[in-house]
Write a protein that holds these residues in place. Structure first.
Motif, PDB file in Angstrom:
ATOM      1  N   THR A  57       0.840  -1.210   0.000  1.00 55.00           N
ATOM      2  CA  THR A  57       0.000   0.000   0.000  1.00 55.00           C
ATOM      3  C   THR A  57       0.870   1.253   0.000  1.00 55.00           C
ATOM      4  O   THR A  57       0.555   2.249  -0.659  1.00 55.00           O
ATOM      5  CB  THR A  57      -0.949  -0.018   1.228  1.00 55.00           C
ATOM      6  OG1 THR A  57      -1.718  -1.222   1.172  1.00 55.00           O
ATOM      7  CG2 THR A  57      -1.886   1.171   1.232  1.00 55.00           C
ATOM      8  N   ASP A 127      -6.090  -2.068  -4.608  1.00 51.31           N
ATOM      9  CA  ASP A 127      -5.309  -2.642  -3.499  1.00 51.31           C
ATOM     10  C   ASP A 127      -6.149  -3.750  -2.851  1.00 51.31           C
ATOM     11  O   ASP A 127      -7.365  -3.799  -3.026  1.00 51.31           O
ATOM     12  CB  ASP A 127      -4.998  -1.529  -2.483  1.00 51.31           C
ATOM     13  CG  ASP A 127      -3.866  -1.926  -1.534  1.00 51.31           C
ATOM     14  OD1 ASP A 127      -3.260  -3.005  -1.727  1.00 51.31           O
ATOM     15  OD2 ASP A 127      -3.586  -1.159  -0.589  1.00 51.31           O
ATOM     16  N   GLU A 128      -5.490  -4.617  -2.109  1.00 49.38           N
ATOM     17  CA  GLU A 128      -6.187  -5.749  -1.456  1.00 49.38           C
ATOM     18  C   GLU A 128      -6.922  -6.580  -2.504  1.00 49.38           C
ATOM     19  O   GLU A 128      -8.023  -7.097  -2.247  1.00 49.38           O
ATOM     20  CB  GLU A 128      -7.199  -5.250  -0.401  1.00 49.38           C
ATOM     21  CG  GLU A 128      -6.618  -4.311   0.643  1.00 49.38           C
ATOM     22  CD  GLU A 128      -5.952  -5.040   1.809  1.00 49.38           C
ATOM     23  OE1 GLU A 128      -5.888  -6.278   1.783  1.00 49.38           O
ATOM     24  OE2 GLU A 128      -5.461  -4.338   2.721  1.00 49.38           O
TER      25      GLU A 128
END
Ligand SMILES: Nc1ncnc2c1ncn2[C@@H]1O[C@H](COP(=O)(O)OP(=O)(O)OP(=O)(O)O)[C@@H](O)[C@H]1O
Ligand SMILES: [Mg+2]
Length: 285
Positions: A57, A127-128
C-alpha cells in the motif's frame, strides 16, 4: 508520547502507509520501476504481490504522487463490492458523473477515449485485490479490454497478498492471466537494509535536526537515538525484514527507551520488546 523526549517531530514508526516515510530499498525501487514501466508503456494489466506488511500500500501511495501529470488515477482500497458498486466507485474516483447506472460502462469508455485523445493515460489501482471475487476480476479484465487500435485505454494495477496469484490461476480466469504483462513480487528487506530503513524513518521524523534543549526527563539532553548492532540483529531476526514488524518493534523500543530515559536502544531492550510482541513474530509464528 516519547517524541518530545527524543526531540522528534512525529512518531517515526507509525504503522500507517505514509509515503512521506518511503524508503527506497532495492525491492521497493524495483517494484516502482515495474509499475511505472507497465503504466507508461500501456501494458494493460500489471500485478504486484507481496506478503503481509511488506509495503504494497505504501508503494501505491508513493506511486500516486510520482506518476506524470498526464496520468489520471482511480485508487480502490477495499474492493468488497458487487460488480455495479465496483464500477461506480471506479467512475467516482475518476470524477465522472454518469446519468444513469446503465450508462456507466458507456460513460467510462467515452471518458477513457476523451482522455486518451487528450494525451492522458488512465490507471486503475486496486489494493487488497486478493479479496476480489472471480466475477470482479473478470469485470476488471473486460475494462482492461477497452482499447484503441494502438493502445490500451486503461492500465490496471492489481495489488495484493500472494493469495491473489491463486485467484488469478483459477481456470475460469485464464483470459485475465494471459493479459498480465508485468508482474512483480516484493520480498522483505535484506538484512543490510534494515539499519538504513530504521535510520531513514528516524531522519524523516526529525531525528537529525532535533534541538539540543531539555527533554521531558529532567536531566536528559536530547541526543541521537542509537540502535546498537546487536539490537538491529535482533530486530532483523524478529521481523524477517518485514517493514510493518520492524515498525512495531522499533516503536515499542523507543517507548521502552523513553521510560528508562535512554537514547541507546540495545539488545536487552529489543529482547524485552520482542517478548511482549512475540506472537506477531514471523520467525516465532
Ligand atoms: N519502502 C518503505 N518505506 C517506508 N516504510 C515502509 C516501506 N514499506 C513498508 N513500510 C511501512 O511498513 C508498514 C506496512 O506497510 P504497508 O501497509 O504498505 O504494507 P502492505 O504490504 O500493504 O500490508 P498488507 O498486506 O497488510 O496490506 C507501514 O507502516 C509502512 O509505512
Ligand atoms: Mg496494504
Amino acid at each position: 508520547m516519547y517524541c518530545q523526549f527524543y526531540g522528534l517531530k512525529e512518531r517515526p514508526f507509525n504503522v500507517t502507509s505514509d509515503p512521506a516515510f518511503f524508503f527506497s530499498s532495492k525491492k521497493h525501487k524495483e517494484a516502482i520501476s515495474h509499475l511505472i514501466y507497465g503504466v507508461s508503456q500501456r501494458k494493460g494489466i500489471i500485478v504486484l504481490t507481496g506478503e503481509i506488511g511488506t509495503g504494497k500500500t505504501t508503494i501505491c501511495r508513493f506511486l500516486l504522487n510520482h506518476l506524470g501529470k498526464n496520468v489520471k488515477t482511480a485508487f480502490i482500497l477495499n474492493p468488497a463490492f458487487s460488480e455495479s458498486q465496483l464500477l461506480e466507485s471506479i467512475i467516482k474516483d475518476f470524477g465522472i458523473a454518469p446519468k444513469t447506472k446503465l450508462d456507466m460502462v458507456w460513460e467510462l469508455n467515452n471518458f477513457l477515449l476523451r482522455e486518451s485523445n487528450a494525451g492522458n493515460n488512465l490507471v486503475l489501482i486496486v489494493d487488497e485485490a486478493q479479496n476480489l471475487k472471480p466475477n470482479l476480476l473478470e469485470q476488471i479484465r473486460l475494462l482492461s479490454n477497452l482499447e484503441t487500435e494502438k493502445d490500451k485505454l486503461l492500465q490496471v494495477i492489481l495489488v495484493g497478498q500472494p493469495e491473489l496469484n491463486n485467484r488469478i490461476n483459477l481456470y475460469d480466469l485464464r483470459q485475465l492471466r494471459q493479459r498480465i504483462m508485468v508482474r512483480y513480487h516484493i520480498g522483505p528487506l535484506d538484512n543490510d537494509e534494515i539499519k538504513a530503513y530504521i535510520n531513514h524513518r528516524l531522519e524523516v521524523a526529525g531525528a537529525q535536526d532535533r534541538p539540543q534543549g531539555h527533554s521531558l526527563a529532567s536531566d536528559c539532553q536530547s541526543k541521537k537515538i542509537e540502535f546498537s548492532n546487536e539490537a538491529i540483529d535482533a530486530i532483523s531476526c524478529f521481523s524477517g525484514g518485514t517493514p510493518r514488524l520492524i515498525n512495531m518493534i522499533c516503536d515499542r523500543a523507543l517507548l521502552a527507551g523513553f521510560v528508562t530515559e535512554t537514547n541507546h536502544i540495545d539488545f536487552n531492550i529489543i529482547k524485552r520488546c520482542i517478548g511482549e510482541l512475540g506472537s506477531y513474530s514471523v520467525k516465532a509464528g
